[in-house]
Design a protein around this motif. Sequence first.
Motif, PDB file in Angstrom:
ATOM      1  N   ALA A   1     -22.227   4.443 -19.828  1.00 19.26           N
ATOM      2  CA  ALA A   1     -21.971   5.764 -20.138  1.00 19.26           C
ATOM      3  C   ALA A   1     -22.204   6.796 -19.088  1.00 19.26           C
ATOM      4  O   ALA A   1     -21.631   7.672 -18.714  1.00 19.26           O
ATOM      5  CB  ALA A   1     -22.750   6.108 -21.554  1.00 19.26           C
ATOM      6  N   GLN A   2     -23.408   6.423 -18.469  1.00 21.00           N
ATOM      7  CA  GLN A   2     -23.689   7.298 -17.249  1.00 21.00           C
ATOM      8  C   GLN A   2     -22.790   7.151 -16.058  1.00 21.00           C
ATOM      9  O   GLN A   2     -22.614   8.225 -15.512  1.00 21.00           O
ATOM     10  CB  GLN A   2     -25.010   6.957 -16.554  1.00 21.00           C
ATOM     11  CG  GLN A   2     -26.435   7.282 -17.835  1.00 21.00           C
ATOM     12  CD  GLN A   2     -27.705   6.737 -17.307  1.00 21.00           C
ATOM     13  OE1 GLN A   2     -27.711   6.292 -16.242  1.00 21.00           O
ATOM     14  NE2 GLN A   2     -28.581   6.905 -18.362  1.00 21.00           N
ATOM     15  N   LEU A   3     -22.124   6.099 -15.838  1.00 19.41           N
ATOM     16  CA  LEU A   3     -21.385   5.933 -14.773  1.00 19.41           C
ATOM     17  C   LEU A   3     -19.969   6.843 -15.094  1.00 19.41           C
ATOM     18  O   LEU A   3     -19.364   7.218 -14.288  1.00 19.41           O
ATOM     19  CB  LEU A   3     -21.002   4.281 -14.482  1.00 19.41           C
ATOM     20  CG  LEU A   3     -22.380   3.712 -13.950  1.00 19.41           C
ATOM     21  CD1 LEU A   3     -22.059   2.377 -13.986  1.00 19.41           C
ATOM     22  CD2 LEU A   3     -22.296   4.343 -12.431  1.00 19.41           C
ATOM     23  N   LEU A   4     -19.748   6.604 -16.369  1.00 18.26           N
ATOM     24  CA  LEU A   4     -18.600   7.317 -17.011  1.00 18.26           C
ATOM     25  C   LEU A   4     -18.581   8.769 -16.566  1.00 18.26           C
ATOM     26  O   LEU A   4     -17.752   9.559 -16.301  1.00 18.26           O
ATOM     27  CB  LEU A   4     -18.200   7.044 -18.670  1.00 18.26           C
ATOM     28  CG  LEU A   4     -16.871   7.705 -18.864  1.00 18.26           C
ATOM     29  CD1 LEU A   4     -15.784   6.917 -18.196  1.00 18.26           C
ATOM     30  CD2 LEU A   4     -16.689   7.430 -20.483  1.00 18.26           C
ATOM     31  N   VAL A   5     -20.017   9.354 -17.068  1.00 21.41           N
ATOM     32  CA  VAL A   5     -20.010  10.884 -16.778  1.00 21.41           C
ATOM     33  C   VAL A   5     -19.760  11.245 -15.325  1.00 21.41           C
ATOM     34  O   VAL A   5     -19.112  12.172 -14.959  1.00 21.41           O
ATOM     35  CB  VAL A   5     -21.361  11.311 -17.261  1.00 21.41           C
ATOM     36  CG1 VAL A   5     -21.582  12.634 -17.001  1.00 21.41           C
ATOM     37  CG2 VAL A   5     -21.252  11.099 -18.808  1.00 21.41           C
TER      38      VAL A   5
ATOM     39  N   ALA B   1     -16.929  13.344 -13.400  1.00 23.01           N
ATOM     40  CA  ALA B   1     -17.029  14.756 -12.565  1.00 23.01           C
ATOM     41  C   ALA B   1     -16.487  14.366 -11.275  1.00 23.01           C
ATOM     42  O   ALA B   1     -16.410  15.410 -10.787  1.00 23.01           O
ATOM     43  CB  ALA B   1     -18.357  14.826 -12.683  1.00 23.01           C
ATOM     44  N   GLY B   2     -15.873  13.097 -11.058  1.00 27.84           N
ATOM     45  CA  GLY B   2     -15.385  12.864  -9.632  1.00 27.84           C
ATOM     46  C   GLY B   2     -16.528  12.565  -8.602  1.00 27.84           C
ATOM     47  O   GLY B   2     -15.964  12.325  -7.410  1.00 27.84           O
TER      48      GLY B   2
ATOM     49  N   ASP C   1     -13.176  24.331  -7.973  1.00 26.16           N
ATOM     50  CA  ASP C   1     -13.186  25.476  -8.584  1.00 26.16           C
ATOM     51  C   ASP C   1     -14.708  25.445  -9.598  1.00 26.16           C
ATOM     52  O   ASP C   1     -15.396  24.454  -9.508  1.00 26.16           O
ATOM     53  CB  ASP C   1     -11.964  25.695  -9.629  1.00 26.16           C
ATOM     54  CG  ASP C   1     -11.897  24.600 -10.693  1.00 26.16           C
ATOM     55  OD1 ASP C   1     -12.547  23.728 -10.706  1.00 26.16           O
ATOM     56  OD2 ASP C   1     -10.557  24.645 -11.220  1.00 26.16           O
ATOM     57  N   ILE C   2     -14.842  26.501 -10.321  1.00 29.32           N
ATOM     58  CA  ILE C   2     -16.124  26.447 -11.130  1.00 29.32           C
ATOM     59  C   ILE C   2     -16.184  25.285 -12.099  1.00 29.32           C
ATOM     60  O   ILE C   2     -17.299  24.871 -12.357  1.00 29.32           O
ATOM     61  CB  ILE C   2     -16.591  27.918 -11.595  1.00 29.32           C
ATOM     62  CG1 ILE C   2     -17.995  27.962 -12.217  1.00 29.32           C
ATOM     63  CG2 ILE C   2     -15.267  28.200 -12.910  1.00 29.32           C
ATOM     64  CD1 ILE C   2     -18.204  29.356 -12.532  1.00 29.32           C
ATOM     65  N   THR C   3     -15.289  25.047 -12.846  1.00 24.51           N
ATOM     66  CA  THR C   3     -15.096  24.043 -13.696  1.00 24.51           C
ATOM     67  C   THR C   3     -15.443  22.655 -13.273  1.00 24.51           C
ATOM     68  O   THR C   3     -16.456  21.662 -13.678  1.00 24.51           O
ATOM     69  CB  THR C   3     -13.558  23.858 -14.512  1.00 24.51           C
ATOM     70  OG1 THR C   3     -13.462  25.187 -15.079  1.00 24.51           O
ATOM     71  CG2 THR C   3     -13.590  22.831 -15.624  1.00 24.51           C
ATOM     72  N   ASN C   4     -14.988  22.406 -12.122  1.00 21.60           N
ATOM     73  CA  ASN C   4     -15.187  21.149 -11.316  1.00 21.60           C
ATOM     74  C   ASN C   4     -16.762  21.146 -11.023  1.00 21.60           C
ATOM     75  O   ASN C   4     -17.563  20.070 -11.175  1.00 21.60           O
ATOM     76  CB  ASN C   4     -14.222  21.393  -9.948  1.00 21.60           C
ATOM     77  CG  ASN C   4     -13.532  19.889  -9.838  1.00 21.60           C
ATOM     78  OD1 ASN C   4     -14.075  19.090  -9.520  1.00 21.60           O
ATOM     79  ND2 ASN C   4     -12.346  20.302 -10.204  1.00 21.60           N
ATOM     80  N   ALA C   5     -17.101  22.019 -10.232  1.00 18.83           N
ATOM     81  CA  ALA C   5     -18.542  22.451  -9.978  1.00 18.83           C
ATOM     82  C   ALA C   5     -19.416  22.226 -11.118  1.00 18.83           C
ATOM     83  O   ALA C   5     -20.530  21.264 -11.141  1.00 18.83           O
ATOM     84  CB  ALA C   5     -18.953  23.738  -9.379  1.00 18.83           C
ATOM     85  N   LEU C   6     -19.018  22.764 -12.322  1.00 19.23           N
ATOM     86  CA  LEU C   6     -20.174  22.479 -13.235  1.00 19.23           C
ATOM     87  C   LEU C   6     -19.981  21.140 -13.832  1.00 19.23           C
ATOM     88  O   LEU C   6     -21.144  20.783 -14.164  1.00 19.23           O
ATOM     89  CB  LEU C   6     -19.572  23.517 -14.717  1.00 19.23           C
ATOM     90  CG  LEU C   6     -19.776  25.077 -14.470  1.00 19.23           C
ATOM     91  CD1 LEU C   6     -19.105  25.957 -15.616  1.00 19.23           C
ATOM     92  CD2 LEU C   6     -21.263  25.001 -14.546  1.00 19.23           C
ATOM     93  N   SER C   7     -18.880  20.508 -13.950  1.00 19.21           N
ATOM     94  CA  SER C   7     -18.980  18.965 -14.335  1.00 19.21           C
ATOM     95  C   SER C   7     -19.680  18.358 -13.393  1.00 19.21           C
ATOM     96  O   SER C   7     -20.484  17.155 -13.827  1.00 19.21           O
ATOM     97  CB  SER C   7     -17.575  18.382 -14.682  1.00 19.21           C
ATOM     98  OG  SER C   7     -16.832  18.367 -13.519  1.00 19.21           O
ATOM     99  N   GLY C   8     -19.763  18.564 -12.256  1.00 16.74           N
ATOM    100  CA  GLY C   8     -20.754  17.694 -11.212  1.00 16.74           C
ATOM    101  C   GLY C   8     -21.899  18.108 -11.476  1.00 16.74           C
ATOM    102  O   GLY C   8     -22.956  17.122 -11.332  1.00 16.74           O
ATOM    103  N   LEU C   9     -22.364  19.266 -11.634  1.00 13.26           N
ATOM    104  CA  LEU C   9     -23.600  19.751 -11.523  1.00 13.26           C
ATOM    105  C   LEU C   9     -24.209  19.175 -12.876  1.00 13.26           C
ATOM    106  O   LEU C   9     -25.377  18.453 -13.009  1.00 13.26           O
ATOM    107  CB  LEU C   9     -23.846  21.224 -11.620  1.00 13.26           C
ATOM    108  CG  LEU C   9     -23.389  22.013 -10.386  1.00 13.26           C
ATOM    109  CD1 LEU C   9     -23.560  23.441 -10.444  1.00 13.26           C
ATOM    110  CD2 LEU C   9     -24.753  21.646  -9.420  1.00 13.26           C
TER     111      LEU C   9
END
Lengths: 117, 117
Positions: free
Chosen positions: A51-55, A59-60, A2-10
């Motif tokens: 920290a970067q890996l966590l983000v 985001a999956g 969904d868009i929330t998912n896409a946003l966290s990925g982007l």
Amino acid sequence: MDITNALSGLAALAHEGRLCVFRLLVKAGPDGLAAGEIARKLDTQPNTMSAQLLVLSNAGLIAARREGRSIIYAADFEKMSALLQFLTKDCCGGRPEICAPLAATVNACCPPKKRRA
Amino acid sequence: MDITNALSGLAALAHEGRLCVFRLLVKAGPDGLAAGEIARKLDTQPNTMSAQLLVLSNAGLIAARREGRSIIYAADFEKMSALLQFLTKDCCGGRPEICAPLAATVNACCPPKKRRA
DNA sequence: ATTATCTTTCCATAATACATGAACTATGGA
DNA sequence: TCCATAGTTCATGTATTATGGAAAGATAAT
């Protein structure tokens, strides 16, 4: 996706350090790389890298597994595909020539199975 | 497409409002939509929308043209393809099954021309 | 148990991005 | 010329995010 998912990925990819990490892991394939190794390769401090890996992980886009003292990160290719599918949804509104370049790239990498390309 | 380019594209898309704008323009196709129309459709103030369109435009994901009093924005499909290509570069390291789902999606939209899929 | 290695978490600081009101520019019509 | 419409630009307050030092957690070897 969904868009929330896409946003966290982007958002996860919209950062130089994290984008480099992701691309490195995409190239590394399913075997992945240890956190420390990634940090060394990209010349980044361990805590910053963590920290970067966590983000990316939240985001999956990547997944972590422990192996002895190391924590191995690997790209999640299905998630990556899902994100790209989300972006290309209704991409050409019936005008295939519009996204033909993308199709060409993907097919160069992953040729369609039916008949042979 | 270099990494700087990719980053600005990803950053532009990593924002709910802008992502909605972009998807709307992707669906709208090459004809595009006027700025005001976009703002109305997405229930956003004109100045806020203008800022969002500027970010997408600076990233090269959309292009603007004037038509009378209106300014029409349209998605730049080539740029979009280039961004996705950048992300999928070396995507499966010789293991096509990894990104097959993406290929399937793209081919559903834009079937390969050679023979028929 | 102690030590070394690998990684993460906590915390403070610095930097960046966002939305909005108000003012400004450009085009077209009366 | 005067006005209305369509968008943009600017200044500002707010909030989010990134980084790195210090410390802590987890695992393996001695």
